[in-house]
Design a protein around this motif. Structure first.
Motif, PDB file in Angstrom:
ATOM      1  N   GLU A  50       0.833  -1.207   0.000  1.00  0.00           N
ATOM      2  CA  GLU A  50       0.000   0.000   0.000  1.00  0.00           C
ATOM      3  C   GLU A  50       0.871   1.262   0.000  1.00  0.00           C
ATOM      4  N   GLU A  51       1.852   1.285   0.897  1.00  0.00           N
ATOM      5  CA  GLU A  51       2.701   2.485   1.015  1.00  0.00           C
ATOM      6  C   GLU A  51       3.450   2.782  -0.286  1.00  0.00           C
ATOM      7  N   GLU A  52       3.908   1.731  -0.963  1.00  0.00           N
ATOM      8  CA  GLU A  52       4.734   1.934  -2.159  1.00  0.00           C
ATOM      9  C   GLU A  52       3.945   1.781  -3.460  1.00  0.00           C
ATOM     10  N   GLY A  53       2.636   1.581  -3.339  1.00  0.00           N
ATOM     11  CA  GLY A  53       1.779   1.466  -4.530  1.00  0.00           C
ATOM     12  C   GLY A  53       2.169   0.299  -5.434  1.00  0.00           C
ATOM     13  N   LEU A  54       2.660  -0.789  -4.829  1.00  0.00           N
ATOM     14  CA  LEU A  54       3.247  -1.855  -5.646  1.00  0.00           C
ATOM     15  C   LEU A  54       2.217  -2.722  -6.369  1.00  0.00           C
ATOM     16  N   LEU A  55       0.972  -2.721  -5.889  1.00  0.00           N
ATOM     17  CA  LEU A  55      -0.007  -3.610  -6.526  1.00  0.00           C
ATOM     18  C   LEU A  55      -0.472  -3.078  -7.880  1.00  0.00           C
ATOM     19  N   THR A  56      -0.155  -1.814  -8.142  1.00  0.00           N
ATOM     20  CA  THR A  56      -0.525  -1.250  -9.451  1.00  0.00           C
ATOM     21  C   THR A  56       0.693  -0.721 -10.213  1.00  0.00           C
ATOM     22  N   ARG A  57       1.885  -0.793  -9.601  1.00  0.00           N
ATOM     23  CA  ARG A  57       3.070  -0.210 -10.228  1.00  0.00           C
ATOM     24  C   ARG A  57       3.372  -0.819 -11.600  1.00  0.00           C
ATOM     25  N   VAL A  58       3.108  -2.118 -11.717  1.00  0.00           N
ATOM     26  CA  VAL A  58       3.451  -2.800 -12.973  1.00  0.00           C
ATOM     27  C   VAL A  58       2.745  -2.152 -14.174  1.00  0.00           C
ATOM     28  N   GLY A  59       1.558  -1.591 -13.935  1.00  0.00           N
ATOM     29  CA  GLY A  59       0.856  -0.895 -15.015  1.00  0.00           C
ATOM     30  C   GLY A  59       1.705   0.212 -15.630  1.00  0.00           C
ATOM     31  N   GLU A  60       2.559   0.823 -14.817  1.00  0.00           N
ATOM     32  CA  GLU A  60       3.389   1.937 -15.304  1.00  0.00           C
ATOM     33  C   GLU A  60       4.601   1.467 -16.116  1.00  0.00           C
ATOM     34  N   ILE A  61       5.076   0.247 -15.843  1.00  0.00           N
ATOM     35  CA  ILE A  61       6.297  -0.203 -16.530  1.00  0.00           C
ATOM     36  C   ILE A  61       6.046  -1.327 -17.534  1.00  0.00           C
TER      37      ILE A  61
END
Ligand SMILES: Cc1ncc(COP(=O)(O)O)c(C=O)c1O
Length: 306
Positions: free
Chosen positions: A204-215
């Motif tokens: 949650e803090e690092e937004g990792l569950l959606t980060r892959v969408g950006e890369i």
């Protein structure tokens, strides 16, 4: 009466006897014998003749889900309890579901009252840029099995999520009985639960569950750039997963893939192999420079392989 389970060729659900029974990895099935009675399999979705070098979900193959309909006609659907698939089949070599395939599987299960289970042991927890693959594909199964990313792999833990009505079926037993009496020695182990909760905080803090969408686009382009390397016959990708399939050496299937694995490791990149398929699924925090490094190493290795 619903005693049958249906898996899929090339599926992987662990090497426990139930997982091996519904799994579709030939080597495991061969070694472990007859396993669970009444299990059958639908065919896999790998169709390189039509779909080689697809970016994301392949165009062709939604109709392969109809193989479940065939098994319904063979066994009578009233005998089938559940169908289990990995939305993206990972361990056997990264097979991305064709467009519309999972939706069709869902429709057939609904038509016959068959429970649909998604094994999201690898697919869940942000691997596709959404918390769960079912959200990514817009198909809701009845049960989700998961593990790995639930504690970031730090402490062993698995979990099953299920629809409310299934859950309630377990909760409405006799007053004096414990619900879902299915405990293991280490079920809900406090250390694993703490690791899970800590992992959820970091996600949650690092937004990792959606980060892959950006890369994901960068990742896709980097993977497909290997197309011109020798012996490459297919490249597949989705989310932060990719596979490069190599032509097998004559009379020595798997040898070229294994050599690539060893040489890449010596150069500092861990690339998993399944036969002649190189599979890539790095940590969710990977940076663009590291993506370049990973596929750059793969390129160097592929250029030197006989
Ligand atoms: C999709 C999938 N299911 C299940 C498993 C293994 O589960 P376990 O080791 O808990 O039996 C794996 C392991 O890689 C997996 O990828």
């Amino acid at each position: 009466h619903r005693m049958r389970l249906i898996g899929r060729e090339k599926g992987y659900h662990g090497v426990n006897f139930g997982g091996t029974a519904v799994g579709g990895i030939v080597g495991n099935r061969k070694i472990f014998g007859a396993l669970v009675a009444g299990v059958d399999h639908i065919r896999h979705t790998h169709d390189p003749a039509k779909n080689a070098f697809s970016r994301g979900q392949p165009k062709h193959g939604a109709e392969l889900a109809d193989d479940l309909e065939r098994l319904c006609q063979l066994h009578d659907p009233s005998t089938i309890a559940a169908m289990i698939v990995e939305p993206v089949a990972c361990s056997a070599g990264v097979f991305v579901p064709p467009q519309g395939y999972l939706q069709r599987l869902r429709e057939i299960c609904d038509r016959h009252g068959i429970l649909l289970i998604f094994d999201e042991v690898i697919n869940a927890w942000g691997r596709l840029g959404k918390p769960f693959a079912s959200e990514y594909f817009g198909v809701t199964p009845d049960l989700i099995t998961t593990a790995k990313g639930i504690t970031n792999g730090t402490v062993p833990m698995g979990a099953v999520f299920m629809k409310e009505d299934l859950y309630q079926a377990f909760m409405t037993g006799p007053e004096n009985a414990i619900e879902m009496p299915h405990g293991y020695t280490y079920s809900a182990h406090p250390v694993a639960c703490a690791a899970g909760l800590g992992t959820m905080d970091v996600y949650e803090e690092e937004g990792l569950l959606t980060r892959v969408g950006e890369i994901a686009q960068y990742w896709e382009d980097a993977a497909h750039a290997l197309k011109d390397c020798p012996n490459v016959v297919d490249i597949r990708n989705i989310g932060l997963i990719a596979a490069v399939e190599l032509a097998p050496r004559a009379g020595a299937p798997g040898a070229r893939g294994f050599e690539a694995h060893v040489k890449a490791f010596e150069k500092g990149a861990y690339i998993r192999v399944s036969g002649d398929i190189l599979a890539f699924a790095p940590p969710l925090i990977i940076q663009k420079s590291e993506i370049d490094q990973l596929f750059g190493t793969a390129r160097e290795v592929l250029k030197t392989l006989a």
